[in-house]
Each structure stands twice: as C-alpha cells, then as structure tokens.
Motif scaffolding. Structure first.
Motif, PDB file in Angstrom:
ATOM      1  N   ARG A  67       1.704 -13.218   4.126  1.00  0.00           N
ATOM      2  CA  ARG A  67       1.821 -11.770   4.188  1.00  0.00           C
ATOM      3  C   ARG A  67       2.981 -11.279   3.321  1.00  0.00           C
ATOM      4  NH1 ARG A  67       3.669  -8.404   9.368  1.00  0.00           N
ATOM      5  NH2 ARG A  67       3.630  -6.350   8.406  1.00  0.00           N
ATOM      6  N   PHE A  68       4.021 -12.095   3.252  1.00  0.00           N
ATOM      7  CA  PHE A  68       5.209 -11.665   2.518  1.00  0.00           C
ATOM      8  C   PHE A  68       4.897 -11.447   1.043  1.00  0.00           C
ATOM      9  CE2 PHE A  68       9.181 -12.028   0.266  1.00  0.00           C
ATOM     10  CZ  PHE A  68      10.026 -11.273   1.055  1.00  0.00           C
ATOM     11  N   PHE A  69       3.910 -12.164   0.526  1.00  0.00           N
ATOM     12  CA  PHE A  69       3.619 -12.048  -0.904  1.00  0.00           C
ATOM     13  C   PHE A  69       2.712 -10.868  -1.232  1.00  0.00           C
ATOM     14  CE2 PHE A  69       5.436 -16.186  -0.456  1.00  0.00           C
ATOM     15  CZ  PHE A  69       6.290 -16.227  -1.537  1.00  0.00           C
ATOM     16  N   ASP A  70       2.661  -9.927  -0.333  1.00  0.00           N
ATOM     17  CA  ASP A  70       2.036  -8.625  -0.559  1.00  0.00           C
ATOM     18  C   ASP A  70       2.893  -7.847  -1.565  1.00  0.00           C
ATOM     19  OD1 ASP A  70       0.227  -6.404   1.210  1.00  0.00           O
ATOM     20  OD2 ASP A  70       1.946  -5.635   0.056  1.00  0.00           O
ATOM     21  N   PRO A  71       2.284  -7.146  -2.530  1.00  0.00           N
ATOM     22  CA  PRO A  71       3.050  -6.396  -3.550  1.00  0.00           C
ATOM     23  C   PRO A  71       4.112  -5.477  -2.944  1.00  0.00           C
ATOM     24  CG  PRO A  71       0.712  -6.320  -4.050  1.00  0.00           C
ATOM     25  CD  PRO A  71       0.838  -7.032  -2.746  1.00  0.00           C
ATOM     26  N   LEU A  72       3.819  -4.899  -1.806  1.00  0.00           N
ATOM     27  CA  LEU A  72       4.767  -3.991  -1.158  1.00  0.00           C
ATOM     28  C   LEU A  72       6.088  -4.709  -0.864  1.00  0.00           C
ATOM     29  CD1 LEU A  72       5.295  -1.259   0.321  1.00  0.00           C
ATOM     30  CD2 LEU A  72       4.482  -2.431   2.397  1.00  0.00           C
ATOM     31  N   TYR A  73       5.970  -5.888  -0.263  1.00  0.00           N
ATOM     32  CA  TYR A  73       7.178  -6.625   0.107  1.00  0.00           C
ATOM     33  C   TYR A  73       7.842  -7.241  -1.124  1.00  0.00           C
ATOM     34  CZ  TYR A  73       5.229  -5.952   4.711  1.00  0.00           C
ATOM     35  OH  TYR A  73       4.723  -5.385   5.837  1.00  0.00           O
ATOM     36  N   LEU A  74       7.016  -7.661  -2.077  1.00  0.00           N
ATOM     37  CA  LEU A  74       7.593  -8.232  -3.299  1.00  0.00           C
ATOM     38  C   LEU A  74       8.414  -7.172  -4.039  1.00  0.00           C
ATOM     39  CD1 LEU A  74       4.807 -10.581  -4.710  1.00  0.00           C
ATOM     40  CD2 LEU A  74       6.905 -11.152  -3.472  1.00  0.00           C
TER      41      LEU A  74
END
Lengths: 294, 373
Positions: A67-74
């Motif tokens: 989930r962390f590698f979602d563009p939002l979090y990146l």
C-alpha cells in the motif's frame, strides 16, 4: 555491609569482563526494553492484518508495504526527502561559517557556543509556535515590512513550504554547527601556516586544508540534521498546515487518528530503511579514505 | 670557518625591527644581515624572541617598526604566501589527510606545474632527504616516525627550491641519536644546495655544530652575533658565556695596567691578570669568564709564573667520561670548576683527592672580559 561492598569491588577488579558488563548493563537493559523490543513489536505489526479498532489481528500480510507504494504516499516520501535534503544543505551553508567563526573567536568562543546552544533551553514546541507569531499575516515580519512600505499587502509566509523549511533549519541548525565546530577547533593552525609557505593563499589553504580536515564534522552534522528531519512531523504540522504532509505526519496520523497501526509501522520501517541505506552507502564510499581523514 | 665577506647584497636583512604583543616586547630593534648560502642560527632560551624573529621573516607576523628585506626586496607588507620562503616547523605540520607524495607535491600543485614534472621533482626531493620514494610515497603522515616526518617536511619545503629555508627547532622533538645524524645531514644539504638556512634553536651545542654564524638572543635583543668560535671563545656578556657552554665567573677591581694587561684584585684574596679591554677602567669592576677546560690544576706553588694562580682545596672530583671535573673551593669561598682531559683513570689516575690543597692556573689571555656583570 562495607565488607560485602569491598568484596564485590575486589571481585570486579579481578574480572574485566564482569566489570564491562556491570558498566554496560543498565544502558543495555534500557535499550533492550524501550528500544529494541518496541522495534521488534512494530516489525511484527507491520506484517499483520489491521485490527478493527486499532491494534492487529493474527496473521501475515505484505499488504501494508504494498500500500505504501501508492503514488500518493510516494509523493509524501519524495517531499520529505527533498525537504530534509534542503534543510541539510541550508543548515550546512548557514552553519559552516558560524562554526568557523566560533572556532576562531578566541576568548569569545565560550560565549558564542553558549548562544548556539541557547535555543535548547526552550521546548521545541514553544519555539515552533513562536515562529507562527513571526510568520502569520499579521505577524512581526509582515508588520515590519508593511510599516517600512516595502510591501502593500501581507505576504503569505505561514503554511508554505518556505515556512516548513525555515522551521526545520531553525530547529536543527545547532546540530550542524556543533560537530563542525568540534572538528575545526582541533585543527592545528600551523598546518595553514605551512600551506602559506608553500604558496597557498588563505582561500587555497581553506579549500585544500581546512575544509578537507573538517569533513568528519560536516558529515556528522549532515547526519544529525538529515536523520531527525526525515522523521520530524511537528514542524510540518504547525508551520505547513495540514496541506504539506511529511512522512512523520503520515505515520503519526496512522497511529492516532486512522488507528491503522500496521500501516504506520510499515511506513516507519520504509523510512528507517531509506536512512540506513543512505548512511551505509556513504560509509562504504568513504571507508578507503577514512584512514587519512583523521 | 668564517664566511667570506658578502659580494652580493645580504639575502636577509633586518633593520631595527621591533614587534610587540600587547605589553610584551617580543623583538626589540633587531638588526641582522644574513649572507647567501649561510647556515645562520638564532639561538636563545625560550621567550627570547627567536621564534618571533623567524615568524617575522616568514611573514606570519608584521613588524611594528623597522624594515625586513629578502633578496634586497622590502617585504614588510607581503604575506607569507607571496614571499617564496621555505619553512620547516618543530611539529612537522604535515597535512594529515594527504599522503607523503601529496604533501611534498603541495607547493608544486599550488604553482600548477604539470603532473609529469611534479612526479619527477617529488621523487628527487624525497631522495634528497634520504627517503626511498617507492617505500614512502603512499604512506600517510600518521604511519611515519618523527624523524621520517621531519624528512618529509624538509622535502616538502626543498622541492620548491627556495632561496631561503627557515627552520623552527626542527629537531626539537627527535631523539638524541637521530638528532645528531640529522644535524650533519642538514649541514650537508645547506652546503650542497647553496640554500640559505635560518635555523632557530635553544640548543647551543646544535647551533655550534651546524652554524656558519650565530645570533644569540636575550630578552628580545641580539646579545651577540658571530661565528661559533667567536661566540664560544669570546662571549661579550655573562648571559652569552653562561648560555653557551659552562664558564667560571670571577670579579675584581682593576688595579694596575702593565704590558697590555690589567691586574685585577679579587675582593677576598688574590690577584689575576686579564688582557686589555675597552670596558676596563682604572678602579672599576671587572667581570670575566673562564672556560673550565682552559684551566689547569697544580700543586700549590708550582703554577708557571706566566699564568694566573689562585689557591684552594679540592671539594669534589666528578667523573664525566670524556673529561673529569674537579670542583675547587677557593680560599675566599668561591667555587671554580676545572675540566681535565680523562687520560684513563685505570692506568693514569688523577693525583687529586677531595680535601687536597691545590692551585688553579690559567693564562691571562684565556680570560673573557665581559661587558656586564
């Protein structure tokens, strides 16, 4: 009582290993209980399914890392890295000259060092709030600029990336100054005299002698600024408004408001891994020269 | 021993140079001329101003008054990096983050010489100070002994082929055996390269061994300037006599002048003769110094009539190896030391024992008349 004490001391005297453990013991117990153990718990949580009201459920999943590698979090991660690097660079540019001046200040040295450390006397929270009063629309900076007629309308300073960077630099600057000062202070001034007799102008002497020999301090200062700014959340929260999240804010939110402990743990470990990779890469590159950079 | 008279202007010329730090006069109206190729030592106890004099020459300090000329050029306002002088420091001052090769190359790199030239010149300089380039090139200063470090520092200065090399107690931190070896090497380098060496030291033996001329400094001033023989055999002041070698000091009142000599009567008892000297006035006080090795011991009454003679008692016989020092208590309570050559105590023992009555004899011309007390 005193006999038992004497016997214990005598026993310790004879066993260097026991003595070492006795000295290390308290610190190690503390670190294991309050650092290593929580870290292990967090590592475990980051790999378990989320509980409904916080906490975790039994099981194993890589979902949180995925989930962390979602563009939002990146995007948040990228912003955090950019700001932390920016903060480190500004701290270096501002802090090096200060450290240089303090190291050569002679009898004023103690006073200047005291001034560098003085902000630590007040809580970081209070100092960050104080910056709000400086930067807000009706704050000191805008008032002065308006009165001087330099601007017609208040500048938007607060809740901007500029405010966050300013806050980060202000908070971490002493951590840059102190190690650089320490390495400049022990620099033997006859080295610069020797360089001068070999035809080096003061500028060349700085470039070829002073700066290279202060590198250990520069590196230590950069780590001491970069690492905590990667994890900071207070500054972004108070000076950036809710608009400019840093990774620290994300983690805090996951543990508090969102009650998603496993995701918060996973995000924490991603940041930790990033910092570790940066540090290890640096040390690897630096290792061969370490011998000479005494 | 004495250098020939200067055919060209002096390489180093100080004229009435003064320098103070706050209230302290470190250098007080010092004038010196140093000739081309000379090994010139500035000798004195710590705090006498010798190091400040050297730092003024190097350009680390600016004089308050007076003029400094190097190779005829006035350099009062030139910074150290403009003067083109080499310098070797007591603590070596090697750059700890650079290898031996890079240390020696530093000045050439600063002058932007081509890499090939730098390589050749660095090798030659290392060879000059007897360090094998193949072995030492890549070493860091921390991996070298004190003697090796000072050789690198020397190579680093000499590689630029300076006209003048300043040396600030360069052997002060090196142990005795190696120091003696390096003294001779430095002297040889000075002669072989024709470079003018200005050498600061507090070690009088070192200065005597190496120097063409010596300036003895005392309290910010030059007390005496001359060849080692002049300084040792004809010290002008009590300070110089005491600082360079050992001396017996005697005083008295100038009583009578006859045949180019003055007869001086001692306050307690006895009379001695000294050569005529501009400082002596009829009835005035006379101070002299006599080197222990220029005195001899006789049985009372046996001293040849041409020599001065004072009676006393042997108080101590000190075995020193090369010499034997006999401490004699003169009849008026003063002590003198007589140094006798050791001709072998096992085969030819000295006839003197503690408590023996003796006479101390020495030639009037061996008296060094001092200008002060």
């Amino acid at each position: 009582m005193s006999g038992a004490r004497r016997r214990l001391l005598a026993w310790l005297q004879r066993r260097p290993a026991a003595r070492a453990w006795a000295l290390l013991g308290p610190g190690m117990v503390w670190l294991v209980l309050f650092f290593l153990l929580p870290l292990v718990i967090m590592a475990a949580y980051s790999l378990m399914p989320r509980g409904t009201y916080g906490g975790v459920q039994p099981g194993f999943t890589l979902e949180h890392y995925r989930r962390f590698f979602d563009p939002l979090y990146l995007a948040i991660l990228r912003r955090t890295v950019v700001w932390s690097v920016g903060c480190t660079v500004v701290c270096l540019l501002v802090g090096y000259p200060v450290a240089y001046l303090v190291a050569r200040a002679g009898r004023w040295r103690a006073v200047l060092l005291f001034l560098v450390v003085l902000p630590f006397w007040t809580s970081f929270l209070v100092r960050t709030f104080a910056m709000i009063f400086l930067l807000r629309d009706g704050g000191l900076v805008n008032t002065v600029l308006l009165r001087l007629g330099l601007i017609d309308a208040p500048l938007t300073l607060l809740y901007t990336p500029f405010a966050v960077l300013l806050g980060l630099v202000y908070g971490f600057l002493p951590f840059m100054i102190l190690p650089i000062y320490a390495s400049l202070e022990k620099l033997d001034p006859t080295l610069l005299e020797a360089a001068e007799t070999l035809g080096a102008t003061p500028a060349a002497g700085f470039r070829r002698i002073t700066f290279p020999l202060s590198l250990p301090g520069v590196v230590a200062g950069c780590f001491l600024v970069f690492i905590p700014s990667m994890g900071s959340f207070l500054t972004a929260d108070l000076l950036g408004g809710a608009k400019q999240l840093m990774i620290g804010n994300l983690i805090q939110n996951q543990f508090a408001a969102a009650r998603n402990w496993p995701f918060g743990s996973a995000a924490s470990f991603v940041v930790t891994a990033l910092v570790l990779v940066a540090v290890i890469t640096y040390l690897r590159v630096r290792e061969p020269a370490a011998d000479g950079a005494r | 021993m004495a250098a020939p008279p200067p055919p060209s202007p002096p390489v180093v010329q100080l004229t009435q140079v003064s320098k103070s730090f706050g209230e302290v006069r470190a250098v007080d109206r010092v004038s010196l001329e140093i000739r081309r190729g000379e090994f010139f030592s500035i000798l004195g106890p710590s705090g006498c101003g010798k190091t400040t004099t050297l730092r003024l020459l190097a350009g680390f300090e600016q004089p308050d008054a007076g003029e400094i000329r190097l190779l005829g050029r006035r350099v009062n306002d030139e910074r150290a990096y403009q003067r083109g002088i080499g310098m070797v420091f007591q603590n070596y001052a090697l750059f700890p983050h650079l290898s031996v090769e890079r240390n020696v190359a530093f000045g050439l790199e600063q002058r932007r010489r081509p890499a090939a030239e730098i390589r050749v010149r660095v090798e030659r300089a290392l060879g000059m100070v007897r360090l094998d380039p193949a072995t030492y090139r890549a070493r860091m200063p921390a991996q070298l002994s004190g003697g090796q470090r000072q050789r690198v520092a020397l190579a680093r200065a000499l590689v630029l082929e300076p006209e003048i090399l300043l040396l600030d107690e360069p052997l002060g931190a090196i142990d005795l055996q190696l120091r003696k070896e390096m003294q001779l090497e430095l002297k040889a380098l000075n002669q072989q390269l024709g470079t003018t060496f200005v050498y600061v030291t507090h070690d009088q033996e070192e200065a005597l061994t190496m120097s063409d001329r010596i300036a003895v400094m005392e309290q910010a001033r030059v007390a005496q300037l001359g060849t080692p023989a002049e300084i040792y055999e004809s010290p002008r002041t009590a300070f110089v006599a005491r600082f360079i070698g050992a001396s017996n000091f005697m005083t008295g009142v100038a009583a009578r002048r006859s045949g180019g000599q003055w007869e001086v009567s001692r306050p307690g008892d006895g009379v001695f003769r000294v050569p005529d000297h501009a400082a002596i006035r009829q009835g005035g006080e006379v101070w002299i110094a006599v080197r222990p090795e220029w005195m001899d011991l006789w049985r009372p009454g046996d001293v040849p009539p041409a020599e001065n003679s004072l009676g006393g008692v042997v108080r101590e016989v000190i075995y020193r190896g090369e010499t034997i020092h006999v401490l004699v208590g003169l009849t008026d309570g003063e002590d003198v030391t007589v140094a006798l050559r050791n001709e072998g105590q096992l085969s030819k023992p000295l006839p003197w024992r503690r408590g023996d009555p003796v006479a101390v004899g020495w030639l009037p011309e061996d008296c060094q008349v001092l200008e002060d007390g």
